[in-house]
Design a protein around this motif. Structure first.
Motif, PDB file in Angstrom:
ATOM      1  N   ARG A   1      22.830   1.325  20.700  1.00 52.50           N
ATOM      2  CA  ARG A   1      22.065   2.460  20.170  1.00 52.50           C
ATOM      3  C   ARG A   1      21.556   3.345  21.314  1.00 52.50           C
ATOM      4  O   ARG A   1      21.577   4.579  21.209  1.00 52.50           O
ATOM      5  CB  ARG A   1      20.911   1.937  19.318  1.00 52.50           C
ATOM      6  N   PHE A   2      21.100   2.706  22.392  1.00 53.33           N
ATOM      7  CA  PHE A   2      20.631   3.474  23.547  1.00 53.33           C
ATOM      8  C   PHE A   2      21.770   4.320  24.111  1.00 53.33           C
ATOM      9  O   PHE A   2      21.605   5.515  24.390  1.00 53.33           O
ATOM     10  CB  PHE A   2      20.077   2.539  24.619  1.00 53.33           C
ATOM     11  N   ASN A   3      22.937   3.717  24.293  1.00 57.86           N
ATOM     12  CA  ASN A   3      24.063   4.447  24.859  1.00 57.86           C
ATOM     13  C   ASN A   3      24.528   5.587  23.962  1.00 57.86           C
ATOM     14  O   ASN A   3      24.861   6.679  24.444  1.00 57.86           O
ATOM     15  CB  ASN A   3      25.226   3.488  25.133  1.00 57.86           C
ATOM     16  N   LEU A   4      24.557   5.332  22.664  1.00 58.48           N
ATOM     17  CA  LEU A   4      25.000   6.380  21.737  1.00 58.48           C
ATOM     18  C   LEU A   4      24.066   7.589  21.773  1.00 58.48           C
ATOM     19  O   LEU A   4      24.515   8.734  21.740  1.00 58.48           O
ATOM     20  CB  LEU A   4      25.091   5.812  20.321  1.00 58.48           C
ATOM     21  N   ARG A   5      22.786   7.333  21.837  1.00 59.23           N
ATOM     22  CA  ARG A   5      21.850   8.458  21.858  1.00 59.23           C
ATOM     23  C   ARG A   5      21.903   9.213  23.186  1.00 59.23           C
ATOM     24  O   ARG A   5      21.496  10.364  23.267  1.00 59.23           O
ATOM     25  CB  ARG A   5      20.432   7.987  21.565  1.00 59.23           C
ATOM     26  N   GLU A   6      22.426   8.551  24.246  1.00 58.30           N
ATOM     27  CA  GLU A   6      22.585   9.224  25.544  1.00 58.30           C
ATOM     28  C   GLU A   6      23.942   9.910  25.674  1.00 58.30           C
ATOM     29  O   GLU A   6      24.291  10.387  26.748  1.00 58.30           O
ATOM     30  CB  GLU A   6      22.393   8.213  26.682  1.00 58.30           C
ATOM     31  N   GLY A   7      24.719   9.916  24.583  1.00 64.34           N
ATOM     32  CA  GLY A   7      25.949  10.709  24.570  1.00 64.34           C
ATOM     33  C   GLY A   7      27.237   9.930  24.667  1.00 64.34           C
ATOM     34  O   GLY A   7      28.324  10.529  24.700  1.00 64.34           O
TER      35      GLY A   7
ATOM     36  N   LEU B   1      31.383   1.099  13.079  1.00 61.66           N
ATOM     37  CA  LEU B   1      32.394   1.994  12.533  1.00 61.66           C
ATOM     38  C   LEU B   1      33.572   2.121  13.492  1.00 61.66           C
ATOM     39  O   LEU B   1      33.468   1.807  14.684  1.00 61.66           O
ATOM     40  CB  LEU B   1      31.782   3.375  12.280  1.00 61.66           C
ATOM     41  N   ASP B   2      34.700   2.607  12.970  1.00 59.31           N
ATOM     42  CA  ASP B   2      35.880   2.792  13.820  1.00 59.31           C
ATOM     43  C   ASP B   2      35.617   3.763  14.968  1.00 59.31           C
ATOM     44  O   ASP B   2      36.294   3.727  15.993  1.00 59.31           O
ATOM     45  CB  ASP B   2      37.049   3.312  12.988  1.00 59.31           C
ATOM     46  N   THR B   3      34.636   4.621  14.785  1.00 56.47           N
ATOM     47  CA  THR B   3      34.285   5.598  15.814  1.00 56.47           C
ATOM     48  C   THR B   3      33.438   4.994  16.932  1.00 56.47           C
ATOM     49  O   THR B   3      33.161   5.646  17.932  1.00 56.47           O
ATOM     50  CB  THR B   3      33.498   6.754  15.192  1.00 56.47           C
ATOM     51  N   GLY B   4      33.012   3.736  16.728  1.00 53.12           N
ATOM     52  CA  GLY B   4      32.125   3.113  17.699  1.00 53.12           C
ATOM     53  C   GLY B   4      30.661   3.305  17.385  1.00 53.12           C
ATOM     54  O   GLY B   4      29.793   2.784  18.096  1.00 53.12           O
ATOM     55  N   GLN B   5      30.368   4.056  16.335  1.00 51.74           N
ATOM     56  CA  GLN B   5      28.987   4.267  15.916  1.00 51.74           C
ATOM     57  C   GLN B   5      28.480   3.048  15.137  1.00 51.74           C
ATOM     58  O   GLN B   5      29.266   2.273  14.581  1.00 51.74           O
ATOM     59  CB  GLN B   5      28.897   5.508  15.020  1.00 51.74           C
ATOM     60  N   LEU B   6      27.162   2.897  15.089  1.00 52.91           N
ATOM     61  CA  LEU B   6      26.564   1.830  14.305  1.00 52.91           C
ATOM     62  C   LEU B   6      26.558   2.211  12.827  1.00 52.91           C
ATOM     63  O   LEU B   6      26.543   3.394  12.480  1.00 52.91           O
ATOM     64  CB  LEU B   6      25.139   1.558  14.778  1.00 52.91           C
ATOM     65  N   GLN B   7      26.557   1.209  11.973  1.00 58.30           N
ATOM     66  CA  GLN B   7      26.559   1.455  10.532  1.00 58.30           C
ATOM     67  C   GLN B   7      25.306   2.207  10.085  1.00 58.30           C
ATOM     68  O   GLN B   7      25.344   2.960   9.127  1.00 58.30           O
ATOM     69  CB  GLN B   7      26.642   0.120   9.779  1.00 58.30           C
ATOM     70  N   ASP B   8      24.188   1.965  10.780  1.00 56.08           N
ATOM     71  CA  ASP B   8      22.952   2.609  10.357  1.00 56.08           C
ATOM     72  C   ASP B   8      22.753   3.963  11.022  1.00 56.08           C
ATOM     73  O   ASP B   8      21.699   4.541  10.918  1.00 56.08           O
ATOM     74  CB  ASP B   8      21.751   1.720  10.663  1.00 56.08           C
TER      75      ASP B   8
END
Length: 583
Positions: free
Chosen positions: A528-534, A576-583
Motif C-alpha cells: 500500500r505504501f509503494n502504490l501510494r508513492e506511484g 488484482l492483475d494490475t498489482g493493486q490491492l483489492q481494497d
C-alpha cells in the motif's frame, strides 16, 4: 498487551522536542512489532509523495515482542523510511547488541522527524532525550565515531548507531552501523539520517519488556540450545559463515560475475570460505543472543594489508567485489569491505556501481581509470562517490539515475533502483520472482528463496506452482521481521515454533492460519505504501539484461516465465492483475 511497552517516542530534531504516545492493543494485535509496526507507522506519519530528504520523511526504528528476550536470534532492530535510493518503501535490519539497549529505553518504536541546521547526536534513554552538538564528530569515520561516543556515554552497554561520511554527504546508499560491524545496509538509511544532520543515535536504559511467560521463554531458549547447538546448520554457520555460499553458487552457475555477464568465476578458491580460513584466521563472532555465530572476526596475515582486522567479509560483499568486479584475492576484498565500512557505504550497491562504472568506461561513457580486478582503482572510485567528486557525484545518486544520465539503461541491473544480491535469477528462477516483487527493490532477504532452490526442495527451473512455496517462505520471513528474529534460524524455527514464540512473548494464541493472515496484512501494508508513492505493476519486473541475455551456459529466465510467476503470486496474495490491492 504482553511483549510490548505500548509506547512510541517521536523525536523532532527541528525544534529539539519529543513526544510519547501510547500504542493500542488493537494496533499491536493487527500488526505486532518490527516490520508490522514500523510499516504501519510509516503509512500513518509520512506525507504522500514526500521527498526522502525532506524533514517530513520519518526514520522509524522498531523493535519486536521478542526483543531483549532469551530467544536465540532475537537481538535485531529494524529501520523504516521512504528510501532515498528507490523513492519507495525502505526497510533494513541489523543485529549485534544495540536492540537490547534500544528496548531498555522503554519504547517499541522511535520516530525521528525534522532536520537540524547543524550536526547533532541523540541520546535516548528511559530518563529522556538529549540533543548533543556533533560538530566535532562530523567527518569522522564510523569506527572513530563509535569509539568517541563509547567514552562520552556513561551508561553500561549503550547501543550506538552511527553514520559515516557517506551518510553526511547524503550518498543514497549510505548505511547505519552499530557494534563495530553490524549494519543496516540497504536502501540508504544512513543518507536519511545525514539529511537530518544526525551523526549518531545512542540508546540506554534499564526497563524490561513485560513478557507473557518469562520463565517459559528461558526454558524454551534452553531447550533450543540443547537441541541445535551441534546441528549441521549451526556447524555450517559457525565454521564457514555466509562465505560458504561462494562455492555453492559458483558450482550452481548462479554466482553473478563480470557485472552480470557470467555465473561463475575461475578464481573461486582465492575468494571462498576456505581462503578466509587459510589466510585470515577467522574466529566465530555471534550477536548477543545467538549460538549460530555466523560472523567471522578476521585478520589479514600477509601482503600489503597485513594486520587489517574486520568482521567479515560476508557472502554478499564477496559477490559484489569478487564476482561483479572480479577481484581475485580475498585480502583485497577485505580491504574494500573495510573501506566501505569506514566511509559508511553499502558494499552491495558499492560493488554493483563499481562494476557498472567499469563497463561504462569500457564503452567510452565515462573518463575514469578503472577496470576489473583493480582494487586500488575501485577504492579511489568509492572515495570519489563519498566525496561526490566527478563521476562519483553521479554514482552517489544510485544506479538508476546514473544509467539514465549515461544512456546505459539497458546495461544497468536493478529493480526499482536497488541492485540484486548474489543469486542470478537465470540460474534460480524463484529469485527472479523475489527480486521483481520485493517491497524494497531487488532483495533476497524478503524470502531467502535461494534456500529451497539450492537445497533441492523445488527445481530452480520450475515455474508451475512455484509461487505457492514462495509465498509460504515470504510469509515466514515477514513474521521473523515482525518478532524480530534472525532469518538464519529459518531451518530451526518452522511455523509451529513461530506460534510458540508469539504465545510466550505476547500471550496471543496464534495458529498457522492466524500467522499467515498477520504476514499478509504486513505485506499488504508495505504494498500500500509503494502504490501510494506511484509504483505500478511494470515496476515489479526484472531488468532487460537479465531477461534478454542468457548465461554463458545457455540458462535464462524469459518474460513469459516471469509473467507467469508474478501472475500466480498476485493471485495468491489476493491482489488484482494490475498489482493493486483489492481494497
Amino acid at each position: 498487551m504482553h511483549g510490548y511497552f505500548q509506547q512510541a517516542l517521536t523525536v523532532d530534531v527541528s525544534n529539539q522536542s519529543c513526544e510519547t504516545e501510547m500504542l493500542s492493543d488493537a494496533l499491536l494485535s493487527a500488526c505486532m512489532g518490527g516490520k508490522g509496526l514500523g510499516t504501519q507507522l510509516l503509512l500513518d506519519r509520512n506525507p504522500v509523495g514526500v521527498d526522502p530528504f525532506s524533514p517530513d520523511n520519518h526514520l522509524i526504528l522498531a523493535l519486536g515482542p521478542a526483543t531483549d528476550s532469551p530467544i536465540h536470534g532475537s537481538c535485531r532492530h529494524g529501520m523504516f523510511a521512504k528510501s532515498p535510493l528507490t523513492g519507495l518503501y525502505s526497510e533494513s535490519y541489523a543485529g549485534g547488541s544495540a536492540a537490547i539497549a534500544m528496548s531498555r529505553a522503554g519504547f517499541d518504536a522511535f520516530l525521528i522527524k525534522g532536520a537540524s541546521d547543524h550536526p547533532l547526536w541523540l541520546e535516548i534513554s528511559d530518563q529522556g532525550v538529549f540533543f548533543h552538538e556533533a560538530d566535532d564528530l562530523w567527518g569522522l569515520d564510523t569506527f572513530e565515531t563509535e569509539a568517541v561516543l563509547c567514552k562520552r556515554v556513561a551508561a553500561k552497554s549503550p547501543g550506538i548507531l552511527v553514520i559515516g561520511p557517506a551518510g553526511e554527504n547524503c550518498v543514497r546508499f549510505a548505511i547505519v552501523k552499530n557494534d563495530g560491524w553490524r549494519v543496516c545496509g540497504r536502501t540508504g538509511m544512513g543518507a536519511v539520517l545525514g539529511s537530518k544532520k544526525i551523526k549518531a543515535v545512542v540508546f540506554h536504559g534499564s526497563r524490561k519488556r513485560p513478557f507473557a511467560d518469562a520463565q517459559g521463554l528461558k526454558a524454551y531458549a534452553k531447550e533450543k540450545l540443547a537441541l541445535y547447538k551441534d546441528h549441521a546448520v549451526t556447524q555450517a554457520y559457525r565454521n564457514n559463515g555466509t562465505p560458504m555460499m561462494v562455492d555453492i553458487l559458483n558450482k550452481a552457475g548462479g554466482f553473478p560475475s563480470r557485472y552480470w555477464s557470467q555465473g561463475s568465476v575461475e578464481q573461486v578458491e582465492n575468494i571462498n570460505a576456505q581462503s578466509i580460513k587459510d589466510r585470515c584466521q577467522p574466529k566465530p563472532k555471534a550477536c548477543r543472543t545467538c549460538f549460530l555465530a555466523c560472523g567471522k572476526s578476521v585478520q589479514v596475515q600477509q601482503g600489503r594489508h597485513q594486520g587489517l582486522k574486520l568482521e567479515g567479509p560476508e557472502y554478499e560483499t564477496i559477490y559484489a567485489f569478487g564476482g561483479l568486479c572480479m577481484i581475485d584475492q580475498i585480502e583485497e576484498i577485505v580491504y574494500l569491505n573495510d573501506l566501505c565500512d569506514r566511509l559508511g557505504l553499502d558494499t552491495m550497491s558499492a560493488g554493483n556501481l563499481a562494476a557498472f562504472a567499469i563497463e561504462a568506461r569500457r564503452r567510452g561513457k565515462i573518463d575514469l581509470e578503472i577496470d576489473y580486478n583493480q582494487p586500488d582503482q575501485i577504492a579511489d572510485l568509492l572515495k570519489k562517490i563519498v566525496l561526490r567528486q566527478g563521476v562519483g557525484g553521479l554514482l552517489a545518486e544510485g544506479i538508476r539515475p546514473a544509467s539514465e544520465e549515461l544512456g546505459l539503461e539497458d546495461l544497468a541491473v536493478h529493480v526499482k533502483g536497488l541492485e540484486p544480491s548474489g543469486y542470478d535469477p537465470r540460474a534460480l528462477k524463484g529469485m527472479g520472482l523475489a527480486y521483481a516483487v520485493a517491497d524494497r527493490g531487488a532483495c533476497h532477504l524478503r524470502t531467502t528463496f535461494y534456500k529451497p532452490e539450492l537445497a533441492g526442495l523445488i527445481d530452480p527451473d520450475q515455474i508451475e506452482d512455484k509461487a505457492a512455496m514462495f509465498v509460504d517462505f515470504e510469509d515466514r520471513c515477514t513474521l521473523f521481521d515482525t518478532l524480530i528474529v534472525c532469518r538464519f534460524y529459518r531451518d530451526l524455527y518452522p511455523w509451529e515454533e513461530i506460534g510458540k514464540m508469539m504465545a510466550l512473548t505476547t500471550g496471543e494464541d496464534m495458529q498457522k492460519s492466524d500467522l499467515q493472515a498477520l504476514a499478509a496484512r504486513v505485506t499488504d501494508s508495505a504494498r500500500r505504501f509503494n502504490l501510494r508513492e506511484g509504483m505500478r505493476r511494470i515496476d515489479d519486473w526484472l531488468p532487460k539484461r537479465l531477461l534478454n541475455e542468457a548465461l554463458p551456459d545457455g540458462r535464462r529466465i524469459t518474460e513469459s516465465d516471469l509473467k507467469r510467476l508474478i501472475d500466480d503470486y498476485y493471485r495468491l496474495r489476493g491482489w488484482l492483475d494490475t498489482g493493486q490491492l483489492q481494497d
